[in-house]
Every structure is written in structure tokens, then in C-alpha cells.
Design a protein around this motif. Structure first.
Motif, mmCIF file in Angstrom:
data_model
loop_
_atom_site.group_PDB
_atom_site.id
_atom_site.type_symbol
_atom_site.label_atom_id
_atom_site.label_comp_id
_atom_site.label_asym_id
_atom_site.label_seq_id
_atom_site.Cartn_x
_atom_site.Cartn_y
_atom_site.Cartn_z
ATOM 1 N N ASP A 62 0.856 -1.180 0.000
ATOM 2 C CA ASP A 62 0.000 0.000 0.000
ATOM 3 C C ASP A 62 0.897 1.236 0.000
ATOM 4 N N ALA A 64 0.185 4.233 0.031
ATOM 5 C CA ALA A 64 -0.304 5.339 0.852
ATOM 6 C C ALA A 64 0.298 5.311 2.256
ATOM 7 N N VAL A 65 0.892 4.198 2.638
ATOM 8 C CA VAL A 65 1.563 4.077 3.937
ATOM 9 C C VAL A 65 3.020 4.490 3.763
ATOM 10 N N ALA A 66 3.396 5.603 4.353
ATOM 11 C CA ALA A 66 4.730 6.168 4.129
ATOM 12 C C ALA A 66 5.840 5.187 4.490
ATOM 13 N N HIS A 91 -2.332 5.835 -8.511
ATOM 14 C CA HIS A 91 -3.073 6.948 -7.899
ATOM 15 C C HIS A 91 -4.546 6.565 -7.865
ATOM 16 N N GLU A 104 -12.378 12.212 3.538
ATOM 17 C CA GLU A 104 -11.966 10.869 3.114
ATOM 18 C C GLU A 104 -11.477 10.876 1.670
ATOM 19 N N ASP A 107 -8.030 12.440 1.638
ATOM 20 C CA ASP A 107 -7.027 11.519 2.178
ATOM 21 C C ASP A 107 -6.646 10.455 1.155
ATOM 22 N N GLY A 111 -3.039 10.767 -0.374
ATOM 23 C CA GLY A 111 -2.244 9.671 0.169
ATOM 24 C C GLY A 111 -1.661 8.757 -0.884
ATOM 25 N N THR A 112 -2.475 8.402 -1.890
ATOM 26 C CA THR A 112 -1.993 7.488 -2.929
ATOM 27 C C THR A 112 -1.302 8.226 -4.069
ATOM 28 N N MET A 115 1.494 12.291 -1.829
ATOM 29 C CA MET A 115 2.371 11.865 -0.739
ATOM 30 C C MET A 115 3.096 10.565 -1.064
ATOM 31 N N ALA A 116 2.419 9.639 -1.730
ATOM 32 C CA ALA A 116 3.082 8.396 -2.117
ATOM 33 C C ALA A 116 4.227 8.670 -3.085
ATOM 34 N N HIS A 119 7.119 10.192 -0.997
ATOM 35 C CA HIS A 119 7.818 9.238 -0.132
ATOM 36 C C HIS A 119 8.651 8.238 -0.933
#
Length: 250
Positions: A62, A64-66, A91, A104, A107, A111-112, A115-116, A119
Motif C-alpha cells: 500500500d 499510501a503508507v509512508a 493513484h 476521506e 485523504d 495519500g496514494t 504523498m506516495a 515518499h
């Protein structure tokens, strides 16, 4: 074989544009780590089919998890010994009018997407310094034109463009090139969007001077190959419009 002996990470490679890129990278001689959220066994079977005897591996993660970003890079280096290219294709987002957009939805898209991308770039940097490698990120006409009902997606894509330009300047001295592709392609995701917002979809298709949506492997992936290869050694910080002429940046 523009990518012979090169190693690439491709996120979202199990479907859509990402799968087209995986196919093309393998055709061009690259070794590929495909990253997606398809269950591991199914992902491995899919990648084995795509690879057809060539060197590729699958990692379920995943993005989206840094904390997963360093593990993704480490998996590629452990399997193939190096890293030459990072393709931040994955994405996910949900479309809605601004007044109906929820936290939501923000996020999910940030997140995907933004930020993904950040990271993974950060995690890949130490390995790309060694190979003077390349990063290919993804922009979108949704952000450049401000398409209705796509505020979270458009914002994330424009954020990615900003990160790309900064990285192109910061990392040029390290020999790392960072560019963007802004595509229009016929994918399952586009088909879903067309069903939900037919008027906007028709407007996009009618606005393509070349008269069609692109094919992921034959129209979009070759541009990504170019940006990951030595053929683009003097190109960085650019947004390349692979959209049939729909948007003409100046």
C-alpha cells in the motif's frame, strides 16, 4: 532495447496505464518490480504472465503508507541489485463536485498520489544517485485544465508537478532526472469515469485533435521509456503531454 540492464520500480503496474508501462519496459530489456495492491498470489501470477520468461517480480504494498516506501525500494535492490528508474504511476481518487467532497476523498487522493510519490522519491534517492537514474511521475489534464468534479485528483496531480520541478532542480547535480507524463488513455478507470460523468468524458474525447484516446502500451508507455532511458539525458523538470494534442503547454 532502450532499457537493457536497467532496473525499474513501477507502481500501479497490475492494470491500466501501469500494466502497459510494465509490458513496454520488459520489451525494452528492463528488469521490473511491479508494485500494486492486488493480493500477492494473484499479482505474482499476473506478473509472470506479463513477463513471459523475462525478469520481473511482484510486491503487494500500500503506497499510501509512508513506511512502506523504503521497503519497496529495498525489495527492488535486493532482487535485482540496483535501481535505475522509479515510475510513480499509481493513484486512486473519487470524483465529486467540490461541495460534496469529503475529507476521506482528500485523504485517498493525496495519500496514494502526491504523498506516495514524494515518499517513494525520497526513499529511492540514495539508490538513484548511484546509477544517475530517472524518475517519471504523472500529471493530468484534470489538474492543468481544472476539470469539474475532480478537485482532489487535480490538486494531487498539481502537487506532484510542483514536487517534480523542485526535485529536478535539487537533484540535477546528482545526475537524477525527474519528469512528468500527462496522458490520456483508454483504461478501465477512464471507462468508470465516463459512466459516472458522460458529459465531461465526451468533452475530453472531442477535445483530442488526434481523434482518439491513447493506448497504454503503444501510446503512453513509449514516452515513459524515453524519459527513463539515456535518450532523454538532457531532459528534466518537464511535463510531457501524451494526450493526442489536447493540451499544448507553453
Amino acid at each position: 532495447m532502450q532499457l537493457e540492464h536497467k532496473v525499474a520500480i513501477i507502481t500501479g503496474g497490475a492494470g491500466g496505464i501501469g500494466q502497459g508501462i510494465v509490458r513496454r519496459f520488459l520489451d525494452e530489456g528492463a528488469k521490473v518490480l511491479v508494485v500494486d495492491i492486488v493480493p500477492q498470489e494473484a499479482g505474482e501470477a499476473l506478473v509472470a504472465e506479463l513477463a513471459d520468461g523475462r525478469d520481473a517480480a511482484y510486491l503487494r504494498s500500500d503506497i499510501a503508507v509512508a513506511e512502506n516506501a523504503p521497503a519497496i525500494v529495498a525489495a527492488a535492490v535486493e532482487r535485482f541489485g540496483r535501481l535505475d528508474a522509479l515510475v510513480n504511476n499509481a493513484h486512486a481518487s473519487k470524483q465529486a463536485p467540490i461541495v460534496e467532497t469529503t475529507q476521506e476523498m482528500w485523504d485517498l487522493s493525496l495519500g496514494t498520489g502526491m504523498m506516495a510519490t514524494f515518499h517513494l522519491m525520497q526513499a529511492a534517492y540514495p539508490e538513484l544517485v548511484k546509477t544517475r537514474g530517472a524518475i517519471v511521475n504523472f500529471a493530468s489534464g484534470a489538474g492543468i485544465k481544472g476539470l469539474p468534479n475532480q478537485v482532489t485528483y487535480a490538486a494531487a496531480k498539481e502537487g506532484i508537478r510542483a514536487i517534480t520541478r523542485v526535485a529536478a532542480n535539487e537533484w540535477a547535480a546528482d545526475g537524477i532526472r525527474v519528469n512528468l507524463v500527462s496522458p490520456i488513455a483508454l483504461t478501465p478507470g477512464i471507462a468508470q469515469w465516463a459512466e459516472a460523468f458522460p458529459a465531461e468524458y465526451r468533452e475530453v474525447v472531442d477535445g483530442v485533435p488526434l481523434g482518439r484516446l491513447g493506448d497504454p502500451k503503444d501510446d503512453i508507455a513509449p514516452v515513459v521509456v524515453f524519459l527513463a532511458s539515456e535518450a532523454s539525458q538532457y531532459v528534466t523538470g518537464q511535463t510531457i503531454m501524451a494526450d493526442g494534442g489536447s493540451i499544448k503547454l507553453t
